[in-house]
Design an enzyme around this catalytic site. Structure first.
Site, short mmCIF file in Angstrom:
data_model
loop_
_atom_site.label_atom_id
_atom_site.label_comp_id
_atom_site.label_asym_id
_atom_site.label_seq_id
_atom_site.Cartn_x
_atom_site.Cartn_y
_atom_site.Cartn_z
N TRP A 160 24.68 7.38 26.80
CA TRP A 160 24.42 6.03 27.31
C TRP A 160 24.88 5.90 28.76
O TRP A 160 25.06 4.81 29.27
CB TRP A 160 25.13 4.99 26.45
N CYS B 277 19.81 4.88 20.18
CA CYS B 277 19.66 4.43 18.80
C CYS B 277 18.25 4.58 18.25
O CYS B 277 18.06 5.00 17.10
CB CYS B 277 20.15 2.99 18.66
N HIS C 71 19.71 -3.06 18.31
CA HIS C 71 20.17 -1.79 17.77
C HIS C 71 19.21 -1.39 16.65
O HIS C 71 18.76 -2.24 15.88
CB HIS C 71 21.61 -1.89 17.24
N ASP D 56 22.70 4.53 9.18
CA ASP D 56 22.68 4.54 10.65
C ASP D 56 23.20 5.89 11.14
O ASP D 56 24.33 6.26 10.86
CB ASP D 56 23.55 3.40 11.18
N TYR E 233 15.50 -1.33 -14.39
CA TYR E 233 16.69 -0.87 -15.12
C TYR E 233 17.64 -0.08 -14.22
O TYR E 233 18.82 0.07 -14.53
CB TYR E 233 16.26 -0.01 -16.32
#
Length: 681
Positions: free
Chosen positions: A241, A277, A336, A359, A522
């Site tokens: 980043w 991301c 995000h 994630d 179930y």
């Protein structure tokens, strides 16, 4: 690699396998029936819990006899497949379905909980004289995948259009931007592209997960979440980043998972630079869909990053209301992107299967590794953050309050303001069958500001690092429980339950109970809510009050699935004390039994009869009813009784059980049993 060993017992001596065909053509029956015809290449790619066929040629004609099933080797790395007369579900077995001279065709059954991954194939031939087995190893392998088409598989998804979207669609849309300016980019998941399945299997192998762990999608998803990022385990993608991507590829330049996964595989596991991301999410969708787990990419706008497990987004100010930078570690991202995958959760209470948040973007560690999930989306919505895995972190991303704290002169902090609608907006994913954006915020949280949403936030916060951020209840003196009378509600009638509310205090109490009932598979996966109510409750001191709760037949008649299970959820808050009330009760609608009455004496080899009776409990005609005795089809009118007589010949002496079942679209899980003592002839 797991070894499949077919154990063929032959009455002839010195027979051997000359040739084996796994019938793996993309256009062949196996690949088409297993929905794997889109994968590149001619390997045999199959899904667990479903039969497949192979052909074997021996050196001369032979006679085959069936032996008793052999056990599977305990560690799961060897699977011995016996030859049987009749295939049964939930086990490895093979049956000869065609024999022509030296050639045989086998139909092979795998259990729905089989280990996924790569299997080698060996045929062992032995004779009745217990000679040493002759073995033949196939030059091709089998790839086993999860099976969303199989009801017994924990990843079963009961909607063909959704299976096409979340398993078979190799192109998708990923959303970005801001909540007021939502952008969309097309992403090539490419799960069927040449080399991608091999890359996904390589990632599983790199995880060092034991074979037994590869049978459980919870384990597989957790491992994939860790290995898509390279933060601590040399996974697929390096996160960056910084804005400087000169020694790699800018995250915004990617539009496909294919190049990333192929590059990672071809370099023997060298992490690829770089991802953010949406790239982590796109690659995760590819890997999960490739392995057969339904998956989708999900974008959360105004997404909080909680760094201290407080389940709040905290802003610290000094005495002059200036931000204290070194304390302000929490943040809110414009957007995000993470993933959801679909599965039952046998490790959680009923009602928490279905979509699970996962994630792969490295943000916080989970049990020492950068990974997140799978966390039940239903648990996130209700604030049940104590349910694994990593539910507190995802809850904070979508529904934490932004709390402002001011430093006091003595160095302590006081809460001065809170924003209750600051995070978790316009949660988005691609719609099924179109390129439209679907807003799924309602899956993650109740309507903003509603009492149910506030209850979820306050419940969650009690399990965080700042449990006192919301005023604790002055007292917890009201209880709520649900009682199911006798054997429970019956199919075809209104379902009635009793809600017992007790005031244990010497003061009056008032609350509003929010009730909703959902249809449930179930496996604990919820299909959908069919009724919501608000129930005002006023209690005198020390009063007990019973509220009769009713679900009319007309509201559930067309909604039920498999075993007619439902989940009633109650929540509320006591006005005087702020005590949170919560209760979840699962129940099912009881179906009638088949009544079976043996007629006459039961003797081996002699025909006898049994009378089977059934009364339709529904105020509607049952169409195309099938009794699983001879598979007879007929219609049964509303509330009508039908009686049939079945003839059969006992083949084994001793105490036996005669079992019958009924099945039709409107009514399932109807069974009957009768004890019969069969005499020797």
């Amino acid at each position: 690699m797991i070894k499949l060993i077919f154990n063929l017992s032959l009455s002839e001596l010195k027979l051997s396998v000359c040739w084996m065909d796994l019938l793996s053509s993309k256009t062949g029956q196996n690949r088409l029936e297993h929905h794997t015809d889109l994968y590149h290449g001619d390997e045999l790619i199959i899904r667990r819990g479903q039969t497949f066929q192979i052909e074997i040629e021996l050196n001369r004609p032979f006679i085959v006899y069936v032996q008793r099933p052999l056990p599977m080797v305990s560690k799961g790395t060897h699977v011995i497949i016996p030859l049987v007369d009749h295939l049964e579900d939930e086990r490895w077995e093979a049956k000869i379905v065609q024999q022509n001279g030296n050639k045989i065709k086998l139909s092979v059954n795998s259990p729905a909980n089989a280990v996924i991954g790569l299997y080698g194939v060996t045929v062992a031939t032995t004779s009745q004289k217990d000679e040493v087995a002759a073995t033949y190893k196939s030059s091709k392998n089998i790839v086993m995948l999860f099976n969303p088409w199989c009801e017994e598989d924990t990843v079963f998804l009961d909607d063909e259009e959704e299976r096409k979207e979340y398993v078979l669609n190799d192109i998708g849309r990923i959303y970005y931007g801001t909540e007021n300016q939502i952008g969309a980019r097309t992403w090539n998941f490419g799960q069927f592209h040449e080399g991608i399945l091999d890359a996904c299997l390589f990632i599983l192998e790199k995880s060092d997960m034991p074979p037994s762990g590869q049978a459980d999608p919870v384990n597989v998803v957790r491992v994939i979440s860790a290995l898509i990022n390279a933060q601590d385990d040399f996974g697929v993608l390096v996160g960056n980043w910084s804005g400087n991507y000169s020694d790699g590829v800018s995250p915004t330049a990617w539009s496909s998972s294919v190049e990333i996964l192929k590059k990672y595989h071809s370099s023997n596991g060298t992490p690829v630079s770089y991802g953010q991301c949406w790239v982590f999410s796109g690659v995760t969708t590819t890997v999960l869909r490739c392995l057969g787990i339904p998956a989708r990419s999900v974008t959360n706008f105004q997404s909080a990053h909680d760094t201290d497990v407080s389940l709040t987004t905290d802003v610290y100010l000094d005495e002059n209301l200036e931000p204290i930078d070194y304390l302000n570690r929490d943040s809110v991202w414009n957007f995000h992107v993470w993933n959801e995958c679909w599965m039952a959760r046998a490790d959680l209470p009923a009602g928490h299967g279905g979509w699970q948040a996962v994630d792969s973007t490295p943000q916080e560690t989970s049990q020492g590794t950068f990974r997140c999930g799978p966390a039940s989306v239903n648990a996130i919505r209700s604030g049940q953050v104590y349910l694994k895995h990593d539910t507190p972190f995802v809850f904070a991303e979508v529904n934490s309050d932004k709390i402002y704290w001011q430093r006091n002169l003595d160095g302590t902090f006081s809460q001065i303001y809170s924003e209750k609608k600051a995070v978790g907006h316009c949660i988005s994913t691609k719609a099924v069958g179109s390129d439209e954006r679907a807003d799924i915020t309602h899956l993650y949280k109740h309507p903003e500001g509603s009492e149910e949403e506030r209850i979820a936030v306050e419940l969650a916060s009690r399990y965080g690092s700042k449990p006192d951020v919301y005023s604790a209840p002055n007292a917890e003196d009201v209880t709520v429980e649900v009682k199911v009378e006798g054997e429970g509600p019956r199919m075809g009638a209104d379902a009635k339950l009793s809600i017992l509310v007790k005031n244990l205090s010497s003061q009056p109490r008032r609350a509003t109970l929010h009730s909703q009932v959902a249809v449930m598979y179930y496996t604990g996966v919820l299909k959908g809510t069919i009724k919501k109510d608000e129930l005002p409750v006023e209690l005198l001191p020390n009063e007990e009050k019973t509220i009769e709760w009713v679900l009319p037949y007309q509201q559930y008649r067309n909604q039920l699935v498999d075993q007619a299970a439902l989940l009633l959820t109650l929540s509320g808050k006591v006005s005087e004390t702020q005590q949170v009330l919560a209760n979840q009760t699962s129940f099912r609608l009881r179906t009638p039994d088949l009544v079976i009455m043996p007629l006459g004496e039961a003797v081996v080899g002699k025909e006898m009869a049994a009378k089977i009776s059934f009364t339709n409990p529904l105020p509607r005609t049952l169409k195309g009813v099938v009794f699983r005795v001879e598979g007879l089809g007929l219609d049964v009118g509303a509330h009508a009784t039908v009686t049939l007589t079945e003839h059969f010949i006992p083949t084994q002496p001793g105490p036996r059980k005669l079992v019958a079942s009924l099945d039709c679209k409107e009514l399932t899980q109807v069974h009957g049993v009768a004890d019969v003592v069969v005499l020797e002839q």
